[in-house]
Design a protein around this motif. Structure first.
Motif, PDB file in Angstrom:
ATOM      1  N   VAL A   1      -9.359  -1.040  75.770  1.00 30.15           N
ATOM      2  CA  VAL A   1      -8.876  -0.789  74.416  1.00 30.15           C
ATOM      3  C   VAL A   1      -9.901   0.059  73.680  1.00 30.15           C
ATOM      4  N   LYS A   2      -9.414   1.111  73.035  1.00 32.54           N
ATOM      5  CA  LYS A   2     -10.296   2.010  72.280  1.00 32.54           C
ATOM      6  C   LYS A   2      -9.875   2.032  70.814  1.00 32.54           C
TER       7      LYS A   2
ATOM      8  N   SER B   1     -16.957   2.456  71.253  1.00 36.91           N
ATOM      9  CA  SER B   1     -15.631   2.239  70.659  1.00 36.91           C
ATOM     10  C   SER B   1     -14.598   1.692  71.638  1.00 36.91           C
ATOM     11  N   THR B   2     -14.973   1.489  72.899  1.00 40.29           N
ATOM     12  CA  THR B   2     -14.045   0.974  73.904  1.00 40.29           C
ATOM     13  C   THR B   2     -14.556  -0.350  74.445  1.00 40.29           C
ATOM     14  N   ILE B   3     -13.640  -1.296  74.620  1.00 43.16           N
ATOM     15  CA  ILE B   3     -13.992  -2.579  75.229  1.00 43.16           C
ATOM     16  C   ILE B   3     -12.929  -2.928  76.283  1.00 43.16           C
ATOM     17  N   GLY B   4     -13.249  -3.898  77.123  1.00 43.32           N
ATOM     18  CA  GLY B   4     -12.293  -4.406  78.097  1.00 43.32           C
ATOM     19  C   GLY B   4     -11.810  -5.783  77.685  1.00 43.32           C
ATOM     20  N   LEU B   5     -10.505  -6.028  77.799  1.00 41.73           N
ATOM     21  CA  LEU B   5      -9.921  -7.330  77.512  1.00 41.73           C
ATOM     22  C   LEU B   5      -9.317  -7.917  78.778  1.00 41.73           C
ATOM     23  N   TYR B   6      -9.511  -9.216  78.947  1.00 43.04           N
ATOM     24  CA  TYR B   6      -8.919  -9.952  80.067  1.00 43.04           C
ATOM     25  C   TYR B   6      -8.344 -11.238  79.504  1.00 43.04           C
ATOM     26  N   ALA B   7      -7.052 -11.500  79.758  1.00 43.66           N
ATOM     27  CA  ALA B   7      -6.393 -12.656  79.160  1.00 43.66           C
ATOM     28  C   ALA B   7      -5.600 -13.437  80.194  1.00 43.66           C
ATOM     29  N   THR B   8      -5.522 -14.749  79.972  1.00 43.83           N
ATOM     30  CA  THR B   8      -4.678 -15.618  80.783  1.00 43.83           C
ATOM     31  C   THR B   8      -3.900 -16.545  79.862  1.00 43.83           C
TER      32      THR B   8
ATOM     33  N   VAL C   1      -9.868  -1.141  87.278  1.00 42.45           N
ATOM     34  CA  VAL C   1      -9.918   0.315  87.185  1.00 42.45           C
ATOM     35  C   VAL C   1     -10.970   0.737  86.161  1.00 42.45           C
ATOM     36  N   HIS C   2     -11.823   1.677  86.528  1.00 45.96           N
ATOM     37  CA  HIS C   2     -12.818   2.232  85.609  1.00 45.96           C
ATOM     38  C   HIS C   2     -12.090   2.940  84.462  1.00 45.96           C
ATOM     39  N   PRO C   3     -12.611   2.864  83.220  1.00 41.99           N
ATOM     40  CA  PRO C   3     -11.899   3.479  82.088  1.00 41.99           C
ATOM     41  C   PRO C   3     -11.667   4.975  82.230  1.00 41.99           C
ATOM     42  N   SER C   4     -12.481   5.657  83.015  1.00 42.16           N
ATOM     43  CA  SER C   4     -12.269   7.094  83.208  1.00 42.16           C
ATOM     44  C   SER C   4     -11.013   7.373  84.018  1.00 42.16           C
ATOM     45  N   ASN C   5     -10.580   6.381  84.818  1.00 40.70           N
ATOM     46  CA  ASN C   5      -9.400   6.565  85.669  1.00 40.70           C
ATOM     47  C   ASN C   5      -8.183   5.793  85.164  1.00 40.70           C
ATOM     48  N   ALA C   6      -8.324   5.103  84.044  1.00 40.24           N
ATOM     49  CA  ALA C   6      -7.231   4.269  83.533  1.00 40.24           C
ATOM     50  C   ALA C   6      -6.131   5.137  82.922  1.00 40.24           C
ATOM     51  N   VAL C   7      -4.897   4.670  83.057  1.00 37.95           N
ATOM     52  CA  VAL C   7      -3.730   5.399  82.545  1.00 37.95           C
ATOM     53  C   VAL C   7      -3.234   4.703  81.279  1.00 37.95           C
ATOM     54  N   LEU C   8      -3.083   5.467  80.211  1.00 37.54           N
ATOM     55  CA  LEU C   8      -2.635   4.896  78.943  1.00 37.54           C
ATOM     56  C   LEU C   8      -1.261   4.253  79.083  1.00 37.54           C
ATOM     57  N   THR C   9      -1.069   3.135  78.406  1.00 38.71           N
ATOM     58  CA  THR C   9       0.221   2.442  78.389  1.00 38.71           C
ATOM     59  C   THR C   9       0.647   2.262  76.934  1.00 38.71           C
ATOM     60  N   ARG C  10       1.957   2.182  76.708  1.00 40.69           N
ATOM     61  CA  ARG C  10       2.450   2.079  75.333  1.00 40.69           C
ATOM     62  C   ARG C  10       2.416   0.633  74.846  1.00 40.69           C
TER      63      ARG C  10
ATOM     64  N   SER D   1     -17.783   3.418  79.644  1.00 41.76           N
ATOM     65  CA  SER D   1     -17.537   4.728  79.045  1.00 41.76           C
ATOM     66  C   SER D   1     -16.343   4.595  78.118  1.00 41.76           C
ATOM     67  N   GLU D   2     -16.101   5.620  77.332  1.00 41.27           N
ATOM     68  CA  GLU D   2     -14.914   5.620  76.494  1.00 41.27           C
ATOM     69  C   GLU D   2     -13.673   5.760  77.368  1.00 41.27           C
ATOM     70  N   LEU D   3     -12.582   5.233  76.871  1.00 38.38           N
ATOM     71  CA  LEU D   3     -11.322   5.310  77.605  1.00 38.38           C
ATOM     72  C   LEU D   3     -10.942   6.767  77.846  1.00 38.38           C
ATOM     73  N   GLY D   4     -10.733   7.104  79.132  1.00 40.89           N
ATOM     74  CA  GLY D   4     -10.362   8.464  79.507  1.00 40.89           C
ATOM     75  C   GLY D   4     -11.525   9.399  79.708  1.00 40.89           C
ATOM     76  N   HIS D   5     -12.757   8.892  79.608  1.00 41.91           N
ATOM     77  CA  HIS D   5     -13.947   9.727  79.771  1.00 41.91           C
ATOM     78  C   HIS D   5     -14.932   9.045  80.722  1.00 41.91           C
ATOM     79  N   GLY D   6     -15.999   9.762  81.030  1.00 37.76           N
ATOM     80  CA  GLY D   6     -17.032   9.196  81.880  1.00 37.76           C
ATOM     81  C   GLY D   6     -16.780   9.438  83.359  1.00 37.76           C
ATOM     82  N   VAL D   7     -17.686   8.904  84.167  1.00 42.50           N
ATOM     83  CA  VAL D   7     -17.615   9.048  85.624  1.00 42.50           C
ATOM     84  C   VAL D   7     -17.867   7.682  86.243  1.00 42.50           C
ATOM     85  N   GLU D   8     -17.026   7.303  87.166  1.00 36.40           N
ATOM     86  CA  GLU D   8     -17.212   6.021  87.838  1.00 36.40           C
ATOM     87  C   GLU D   8     -18.396   6.093  88.791  1.00 36.40           C
TER      88      GLU D   8
END
Length: 337
Positions: free
Chosen positions: A198-199, A264-271, A140-149, A293-300
């Motif tokens: 992550v931002k 200020s935003t990066i992507g993490l992938y873990a196994t 998912v592109h960060p502009s379309n990502a949904v925040l999780t707790r 783009s920053e989390l919650g911003h930008g255009v895919e």
């Protein structure tokens, strides 16, 4: 109590000099960057790394290439020093040793390799459009990502926010098709997956090489990804996962902020694949990626993944202990101050 950029700051003790065999950098472990009552392992490695970066900044080898950290004893809040010395200086790389010391006891010992991540003319790099090149692993592109707790005992959670990748988490469910072919005659499971954008929160906060050491140690690990009936009573929110070893390999310099890359935003992938004795020991592999783009911003935009690249990879060995051990370690260490 400070955002990550300030919380990882160190200062050279100018009274230390080469006749001592090492240079000393000093700072304070910030109380907000803790898991329970003990400083986060990635955060304290970032302190040692920042000292080494400043130690190397005026040389021809200013960039961290490879970092190996061994955690000998839990760190505590308060003053620390990092003792840095050069082990070997060559044409292409410099090997540096650094110990993070508190109360005259070495808490973390590290071996780091520095070089230059500056792109060289005519150098070979496996990258898109090659079909063999690794591409951004988040769906998912960060502009379309949904925040999780963050359901973890992290005191620094207000300094960061994240959006987990639901497509990766879905692959861990027992009814996912990828598990149906696993049986006594198959080659085995492929491990459990997790990913997120992550931002870093706070005015002026940005991703740095030192902050990558911290970011490489905040993720949902294998015990937390297991279905509840596979955990054998383990409750992730009541469990401390102390780091025993953490290894980082830096792949590229962090790009400046632009329309293609967030500051200020990066992507993490873990196994995670293995877990067992002693003390719930488990492994993790993680990739740190740039973000478009920053989390919650930008255009895919079409093809956004091929404009991103991996900044670093990390592997780690950690344990699974009750949070009561975390509190007792912190109490013991504070009594020694």
């Amino acid at each position: 109590m400070a955002p990550l950029g300030k919380a990882t700051s160190v200062e050279l003790d100018k009274s230390s000099n080469s006749t001592d065999g090492f240079k000393v950098f000093r700072g304070n472990v910030d109380p907000e960057w803790c898991v329970g009552d003990v400083p986060n392992g990635g955060y304290v490695l970032a302190l040692a790394l920042q000292a080494c970066i400043q130690y190397q900044e005026s040389t021809t080898h200013p960039d961290p290439i490879h970092v190996t950290g061994h955690y000998l004893q839990a760190t505590s809040l308060g003053p620390f020093e990092v003792r840095v010395r050069t082990l070997k200086r060559g044409r292409g790389f410099t090997n540096v040793l650094a110990d993070l010391v508190q109360q005259n006891r070495t808490r973390i010992t590290t071996h780091m390799i520095f070089g230059s991540l500056e792109p060289q003319p005519d150098s070979f790099s496996l990258s898109p459009p090659s079909v063999y090149a690794r591409r951004h692993p988040l769906h998912v592109h960060p502009s379309n990502a949904v925040l999780t707790r963050m359901a973890r005992p992290w005191k620094f959670s207000h300094h960061i926010k994240w959006a987990g990748d639901p497509h990766l988490r879905a692959q861990n469910l027992p009814d996912h098709p990828s598990w149906k072919s696993v049986n006594a005659d198959s080659i085995g499971g492929r491990g459990l997956l997790w990913g997120a954008w992550v931002k870093l929160q706070g005015e002026g906060e940005r991703v740095t090489p030192a902050s990558i050491a911290f970011l490489a140690d905040i993720f949902i690990n294998l015990p937390g990804l297991l279905p509840r009936n596979e955990r054998n009573g383990l409750v992730p929110s009541e469990t401390w996962f102390p780091t025993m070893t953490l290894i980082l390999e830096f792949k590229a310099r962090i790009p400046p902020a632009s329309e293609r890359h967030s500051a200020s935003t990066i992507g993490l992938y873990a196994t995670g694949t293995f877990m067992g004795e002693p003390q719930g020991r488990h492994d993790s592999y993680l990739e740190v990626w740039t973000a478009p783009s920053e989390l919650g911003h930008g255009v895919e935009t079409k093809g956004w993944r091929e404009q991103q690249f991996c900044l670093a990879t990390a592997t780690q060995m950690a344990l699974s202990l009750p949070m009561t051990v975390n509190a007792s370690r912190a109490k013991y260490n504070s009594s020694k101050l």
